[in-house]
Design a protein around this motif. Structure first.
Motif, short mmCIF file in Angstrom:
data_model
loop_
_atom_site.label_atom_id
_atom_site.label_comp_id
_atom_site.label_asym_id
_atom_site.label_seq_id
_atom_site.Cartn_x
_atom_site.Cartn_y
_atom_site.Cartn_z
N GLU A 38 9.93 -1.25 12.77
CA GLU A 38 11.18 -2.01 12.33
C GLU A 38 11.13 -3.33 12.14
OE1 GLU A 38 14.18 -0.59 11.40
OE2 GLU A 38 12.76 1.34 11.41
N LYS A 76 9.81 -3.80 8.50
CA LYS A 76 10.69 -3.56 7.74
C LYS A 76 11.76 -4.68 7.56
CE LYS A 76 10.76 1.31 7.61
NZ LYS A 76 11.70 2.49 7.75
N GLU A 118 10.84 -6.12 3.80
CA GLU A 118 11.75 -5.14 2.81
C GLU A 118 12.73 -6.32 2.00
OE1 GLU A 118 13.70 -1.92 4.56
OE2 GLU A 118 11.91 -0.65 4.29
N LYS A 172 7.74 -2.13 0.23
CA LYS A 172 8.42 -0.88 0.88
C LYS A 172 7.42 -0.59 2.19
CE LYS A 172 10.33 0.72 -3.42
NZ LYS A 172 10.08 1.71 -4.46
#
Length: 253
Positions: free
Chosen positions: A87, A90, A94, A99
């Motif tokens: 997390e 990300k 992101e 990705k």
């Protein structure tokens, strides 16, 4: 017996939370330093990214390192196997168009055959055959690895067991594996830089961040030997151990 208050303070400090793959709490404060390598993985990666169209960063941690290698190719992916980092990665990557995929098995990654012309891997395990499957012909793999005898001086000083599972993980072994899996090794080098700890709290912080060095590490278990290291640092100014690093650049044939 009178307690060493400085020792206790440093031990408590070394137990601060660690997240992502960010050692700045002890590195940016010069509590730990490492000798320079004769190569720069970052510079090598930056040059390769400039000519790539699709790339994968294996074991991105919290995405700290990858985020600094922009601008990226059009298609950029990253993997991470340590769940608490996924997390974090990300959140950081992101928004930059990367990705991020959580993975559990080096031998079964969620990507197509011949998808990438560049794969980066810094200090992450990998399957040579799986990497080759994902790589386009003439694509390049760049990996810097931690060798199997890394920082064994810590284990020796703490009288902790060594992890012999990866004892033979070195540049020769890695090169043979890649060549046997459809790669031509273009560059390889191996070195043993010194890592220097200036206080025992920094050592505790480091060991809590990398639990594979001493899997059963707990301060209470190793308190006596930690105190010995603390006293050694007070007398000598630092505690040195030998790291183990190697780098390989390989082309898919």
């Amino acid at each position: 017996m009178k307690k060493d208050l400085q020792f206790l303070h440093l031990i408590k400090d070394g137990s601060k939370p660690f997240s992502g793959w960010d050692f700045s709490y002890i590195t940016d404060t010069d509590r730990v330093r490492s000798d320079l390598l004769s190569w720069s993985y970052g510079s090598m990666a930056k040059q390769l990214i400039g000519s790539a169209s699709s790339m994968l960063d294996m074991g991105t941690g919290g995405g700290e390192f990858l985020s600094m290698l922009r601008p990226f190719p059009k298609a950029v992916f990253a993997t991470e196997g340590y769940k608490p980092n996924v997390e974090i990665a990300k959140k950081r990557l992101e928004p930059l168009g990367v990705k991020v995929a959580a993975i559990e098995d080096d031998h079964n990654l969620p990507f197509d055959n011949h998808q990438f012309d560049l794969i980066l891997n810094k200090h992450e395990s990998y399957s040579p055959k799986e990497v080759r499957r994902m790589m386009k012909v003439n694509g390049v793999l760049l990996t810097q690895q931690v060798g199997g005898t890394d920082c064994w001086g810590i284990n020796e000083s703490l009288e902790a067991p060594y992890n012999h599972e990866f004892e033979n993980w070195n540049v020769t072994t890695a090169k043979q594996e890649l060549e046997n899996s459809g790669f031509e090794v273009l560059f390889s080098k191996e070195e043993y830089p010194i890592q220097r700890f200036y206080d025992v709290g920094a050592l505790v912080y480091y060991l809590k961040a990398i639990p594979w060095q001493i899997p059963d590490f707990e301060v209470l278990t190793y308190e006596k030997r930690l105190l010995d290291i603390h006293k050694f640092i007070q007398t000598n100014g630092f505690f040195d151990v030998k790291q183990h690093r190697f780098v390989l650049k390989a082309r898919a044939t």
